[in-house]
Design a protein around this motif. Structure first.
Motif, PDB file in Angstrom:
ATOM      1  N   PRO A   3       0.839  -1.096   0.023  1.00  0.00           N
ATOM      2  CA  PRO A   3      -0.080   0.012   0.083  1.00  0.00           C
ATOM      3  C   PRO A   3       1.021   1.327  -0.110  1.00  0.00           C
ATOM      4  O   PRO A   3       2.160   1.261   0.511  1.00  0.00           O
ATOM      5  CB  PRO A   3      -0.990  -0.001   1.356  1.00  0.00           C
ATOM      6  CG  PRO A   3      -0.871  -1.663   1.613  1.00  0.00           C
ATOM      7  CD  PRO A   3       0.418  -2.147   1.080  1.00  0.00           C
ATOM      8  N   GLU A   4       0.467   2.406  -0.555  1.00  0.00           N
ATOM      9  CA  GLU A   4       1.110   3.569  -0.892  1.00  0.00           C
ATOM     10  C   GLU A   4       1.837   4.244   0.375  1.00  0.00           C
ATOM     11  O   GLU A   4       2.761   4.753   0.466  1.00  0.00           O
ATOM     12  CB  GLU A   4       0.215   4.613  -1.300  1.00  0.00           C
ATOM     13  CG  GLU A   4       0.006   4.336  -2.878  1.00  0.00           C
ATOM     14  CD  GLU A   4      -1.012   5.470  -3.554  1.00  0.00           C
ATOM     15  OE1 GLU A   4      -1.013   6.327  -2.709  1.00  0.00           O
ATOM     16  OE2 GLU A   4      -1.149   5.378  -4.691  1.00  0.00           O
ATOM     17  N   ASP A   5       1.015   4.094   1.612  1.00  0.00           N
ATOM     18  CA  ASP A   5       1.363   4.639   2.987  1.00  0.00           C
ATOM     19  C   ASP A   5       2.309   3.752   3.924  1.00  0.00           C
ATOM     20  O   ASP A   5       2.620   3.963   5.028  1.00  0.00           O
ATOM     21  CB  ASP A   5       0.264   5.021   3.757  1.00  0.00           C
ATOM     22  CG  ASP A   5      -0.711   3.828   4.144  1.00  0.00           C
ATOM     23  OD1 ASP A   5      -0.477   2.845   3.501  1.00  0.00           O
ATOM     24  OD2 ASP A   5      -1.505   3.859   5.167  1.00  0.00           O
ATOM     25  N   THR A   6       2.977   2.598   3.023  1.00  0.00           N
ATOM     26  CA  THR A   6       3.568   1.676   3.806  1.00  0.00           C
ATOM     27  C   THR A   6       5.199   2.171   4.055  1.00  0.00           C
ATOM     28  O   THR A   6       5.644   2.960   3.006  1.00  0.00           O
ATOM     29  CB  THR A   6       4.160   0.518   3.031  1.00  0.00           C
ATOM     30  OG1 THR A   6       2.456  -0.391   2.819  1.00  0.00           O
ATOM     31  CG2 THR A   6       5.097  -0.693   3.680  1.00  0.00           C
ATOM     32  N   ASP A   7       5.518   2.362   5.362  1.00  0.00           N
ATOM     33  CA  ASP A   7       7.024   2.669   5.611  1.00  0.00           C
ATOM     34  C   ASP A   7       7.910   1.391   5.211  1.00  0.00           C
ATOM     35  O   ASP A   7       8.222   0.396   6.196  1.00  0.00           O
ATOM     36  CB  ASP A   7       6.982   3.020   7.113  1.00  0.00           C
ATOM     37  CG  ASP A   7       8.336   3.555   7.589  1.00  0.00           C
ATOM     38  OD1 ASP A   7       9.453   3.391   6.702  1.00  0.00           O
ATOM     39  OD2 ASP A   7       8.488   4.445   8.274  1.00  0.00           O
ATOM     40  N   SER A  67       9.928   5.243  13.648  1.00  0.00           N
ATOM     41  CA  SER A  67       8.753   5.234  12.727  1.00  0.00           C
ATOM     42  C   SER A  67       7.523   5.315  13.403  1.00  0.00           C
ATOM     43  O   SER A  67       6.351   5.542  12.632  1.00  0.00           O
ATOM     44  CB  SER A  67       8.938   4.062  11.824  1.00  0.00           C
ATOM     45  OG  SER A  67       8.475   3.050  12.268  1.00  0.00           O
TER      46      SER A  67
END
Length: 321
Positions: free
Chosen positions: A251-255, A320
């Protein structure tokens, strides 16, 4: 997010496993420890022939144009067989580092064809496993390097050395992706070693008898090995998730940097637990260099701190949150 491997990945893992089983890597690792790297070098050449060495290298440079998940699958099997040498640097870090520096041609092609090379990226990887060809990145400057005086580690197949910079190849090089792939490769190797140590301990527990019964039938031994199996299965999805993130499939917001760090922490914990429990099951014979367990015990200790110590990676995860 889908964590299950496809049939293609299963076939890849089976291929690497079969290749390394046939090669009898344990005997080659012992030869490497005795100062003769040639037998293990032949395994690197065989890995290149099957496309494993070039998984992260573009087809235009002789590679397979595969991704981090394929590399992780292969590296888990490489860890399962305790292949000596700068495996992480050769197969994972340098291809990504060269890509970041826009370096193509002979240097990449040589890696795809089975050449063995090493690298250091201070401060996370301040020293490099010894190899004839070496590269160094310091303050964004990528250069060839001269290998200094070898220093012994707890793993007799893993001598390390400081590198002295030579010819400058590129500057302004971002090392973040290369570091992350190095951490992931180390995590996958540790995961494979944990599985191998669990297998060694389980096999021994079935064969060794006390009071007329296999020791594996005793509840305490079962619990020891079950704890290891759980740790491995908890770590594996973290390794796969980190690989998916590197491949841009999360997903785009994955760190991604957090996930990679968490993967190595979990895999390292699983390998450390496996080494302790396997030694408890096998007893004194596990200490001896004649037993294959010793190869995994020492390599586990060495790789726990390679490409990020547990403390450094735990701190990355903490920052994080």
């Amino acid at each position: 997010m889908e964590f299950l491997l496809s049939d293609v990945h299963d076939d890849l893992g089976s291929t690497v496993d079969a290749l390394l089983t046939k090669a009898d890597v344990a005997s080659r690792a012992r030869a490497w420890a005795d100062g003769d790297p040639q037998p293990a070098t032949e395994v690197f050449a065989t890995l290149a022939e099957t496309g494993i060495s070039g998984l992260l290298i573009d087809e235009s440079s002789g590679g397979s144009s595969a991704g981090a998940i394929e590399m992780a699958v292969a590296m888990e099997q490489i860890g399962r067989h305790a292949l000596p040498g700068p495996v992480i640097e050769t197969i994972a870090v340098l291809p990504v580092l060269f890509h970041a520096a826009n370096i193509t041609g002979e240097r990449l092609s040589a890696l795809a064809e089975g050449a063995i090379a090493t690298c250091a990226i201070p401060p996370i990887a301040p020293m490099a496993p010894v190899a004839d060809v070496a590269y160094l990145v310091r303050d964004g400057v990528l250069s060839t390097a001269t290998v200094g005086e070898p220093v012994a580690t707890v793993d007799p197949t893993r001598m390390v050395a400081e590198l002295t910079p030579g010819e400058v190849l590129a500057d302004g090089v971002s090392v973040d992706d290369a570091i992350d792939i190095g951490i992931l490769a180390a995590a996958a190797q540790l995961l494979g070693m944990a599985g191998a140590m669990l297998t060694l301990a389980a096999d021994y527990a079935q064969a060794r008898k006390q009071f007329g019964r296999p020791i594996g039938s005793f509840q305490a031994v079962k619990h020891h090995l079950a704890d290891v199996a759980i740790a491995i299965e908890m770590a594996r999805p973290l390794v796969h998730a980190a690989a998916l993130g590197i491949d841009g499939l999360a997903p785009e917001d994955t760190d991604i940097r957090r996930d990679v760090a968490a993967a190595k922490v979990a895999a390292g914990d699983a390998a450390h637990l496996a080494s302790r429990r396997a030694l408890q099951v096998l007893g004194a014979i596990g200490y001896t260099t004649e037993h294959d367990l010793s190869l995994y015990l020492t390599k586990t200790r060495a790789l726990l701190t390679a490409w990020g110590t547990p403390a450094v990676l735990r701190q990355r995860v903490l920052e994080s949150l």
